[in-house]
Design a protein around this motif. Structure first.
Motif, mmCIF file in Angstrom:
data_model
loop_
_atom_site.group_PDB
_atom_site.id
_atom_site.type_symbol
_atom_site.label_atom_id
_atom_site.label_comp_id
_atom_site.label_asym_id
_atom_site.label_seq_id
_atom_site.Cartn_x
_atom_site.Cartn_y
_atom_site.Cartn_z
ATOM 1 N N GLY A 136 32.771 44.821 52.032
ATOM 2 C CA GLY A 136 33.766 44.311 51.088
ATOM 3 C C GLY A 136 33.692 44.926 49.711
ATOM 4 N N HIS B 41 43.993 43.187 48.086
ATOM 5 C CA HIS B 41 43.080 42.227 47.449
ATOM 6 C C HIS B 41 43.620 41.774 46.098
ATOM 7 C CE1 HIS B 41 39.424 40.081 46.909
ATOM 8 N NE2 HIS B 41 38.983 40.843 45.927
ATOM 9 N N SER C 25 44.767 37.996 45.006
ATOM 10 C CA SER C 25 44.168 37.382 43.818
ATOM 11 C C SER C 25 45.214 36.873 42.835
ATOM 12 C CB SER C 25 43.253 38.390 43.111
ATOM 13 O OG SER C 25 42.181 38.772 43.959
ATOM 14 N N ASP D 297 35.306 40.614 51.973
ATOM 15 C CA ASP D 297 35.682 40.340 50.600
ATOM 16 C C ASP D 297 36.950 39.495 50.525
ATOM 17 O OD1 ASP D 297 37.104 41.483 47.872
ATOM 18 O OD2 ASP D 297 34.944 41.446 47.728
ATOM 19 N N PHE D 298 37.730 39.432 51.609
ATOM 20 C CA PHE D 298 38.973 38.686 51.586
ATOM 21 C C PHE D 298 38.725 37.203 51.801
ATOM 22 C CE2 PHE D 298 40.798 42.841 52.460
ATOM 23 C CZ PHE D 298 41.871 42.817 51.581
#
Length: 331
Positions: free
Chosen positions: A109, A155, A159, A3-4
């Motif tokens: 993720g 995360h 963002s 997910d990163f």
């Protein structure tokens, strides 16, 4: 953890693949998820003789955040019941199934779903009376709970363009004992974020520790990263890494260390606000071993998902008694 984005994804791709295959093989062969003991790390990272005596401190101006979601049964008070041995074994197995699902989500993720399943597992375990009979399983589950909360925080920091916060929390995450393949990923994550934030002292310590524990194919890449840290004289751009003094003896502690270089007292992280514990007094849960600063106990900066704490007990597991302790020298 795919997910990163940015510097993390490419570095972790191979580790994620091996982690997923390792999880699948262990899941199919184990009777219970909890049969596979977590990876216990040595008490401290090795010291680098060329490191300057920088200090390690916590962020004070950026409150921690995490995904605030509806955790179904885990957010409601339960009526606990006494269990016989067969029922305990059944509950542990069911909790383990939720943890297997949580790790599948984690490796994909999907941190929100991973947190939900982890809290459901904890909900099952803490319903057992007395919960001490499954203390090991509760502690293990809470380790993953706080790790996922940290990943959500990292995360969010990425963002919103806050690499300093991401690097700090990634460093804290690297110290949590997890399954071997997840521990490797968390350390790699900390190296990537701290290199990206020019915290060469922190990254250098982690790389040095990592070098003796990786596949030969990764050694050249890690040596290159260590050379980068050496070229930059192991300096840290984050000023918070130069403000920490050991709570037990008051000695300056090098940036990124896990224990005091003099008295070997652990450098503790408050699980209520994800900041370093500066004071000598701290709270420790008897059951899940979570540690808290006094400020974190009185006014946590984030809402912790999962079982609701009863009668002022531990906010991480919901049932453990929190004792106030003093940081003391370990030598």
């Amino acid at each position: 953890f795919s997910d990163f984005s940015g510097p993390v994804s490419s570095e972790l791709h191979s580790s994620i693949s091996s982690s997923t295959s390792s999880l699948s093989s262990s899941s199919s062969s184990s009777t219970s998820f909890f049969d596979d003991s977590p990876f216990e790390m040595t008490s401290s990272m090795p010291s680098l003789p060329t490191l300057p005596h920088l200090l390690f401190s916590s962020p004070t101006s950026h409150p921690a955040h995490h995904h605030n979601q509806d955790i179904e049964s885990s957010t409601t008070r339960r009526t606990s019941v006494n269990y016989d041995e067969q029922m305990i074994n059944g509950s542990v197995f069911n909790a383990g199934e939720f943890m297997k699902s949580a790790l599948t989500h984690l490796e994909g993720g999907n941190f929100a779903s991973a947190l939900t399943d982890t809290c459901r597992a904890l909900d099952i375990l803490t319903a057992i009376i007395p919960p001490e009979v499954v203390a090991k399983e509760i502690e293990y589950t809470v380790r993953y709970k706080i790790s996922i909360i940290m990943l959500l925080d990292i995360h969010k920091a990425v963002s919103r363009g806050d690499p300093i916060r991401a690097a700090r929390i990634a460093r804290f995450l690297a110290d949590i004992p997890l399954k071997p393949h997840h521990r490797i990923i968390s350390i790699r994550l900390a190296v990537c974020h701290n290199l990206s934030s020019a915290n060469y002292g922190v990254a250098g310590r982690l790389v040095e520790y990592f070098l003796s524990r990786v596949q030969p194919s990764d050694v050249q890449m890690l040596e290159s990263k260590l050379l980068t840290c050496m070229t930059n004289q192991f300096e840290n751009s984050d000023p918070e890494y130069s403000l920490y003094q050991c709570a037990a003896c008051g000695v300056a502690t090098p940036g990124g260390a896990s224990v005091c270089s003099k008295c070997e007292s652990p450098i503790r992280i408050c699980r209520a606000n994800l900041h370093l514990i500066h004071g000598r007094e701290y709270g420790a849960c008897r059951l899940c071993k979570s540690e808290f600063s006094l400020e974190g106990l009185s006014s946590p900066s984030q809402e912790i998902p999962g079982p609701l704490p009863k009668n002022g007990r531990c906010i991480m597991c919901g049932v453990g008694v929190v004792d106030i302790k003093w940081a003391v020298s370990q030598v």
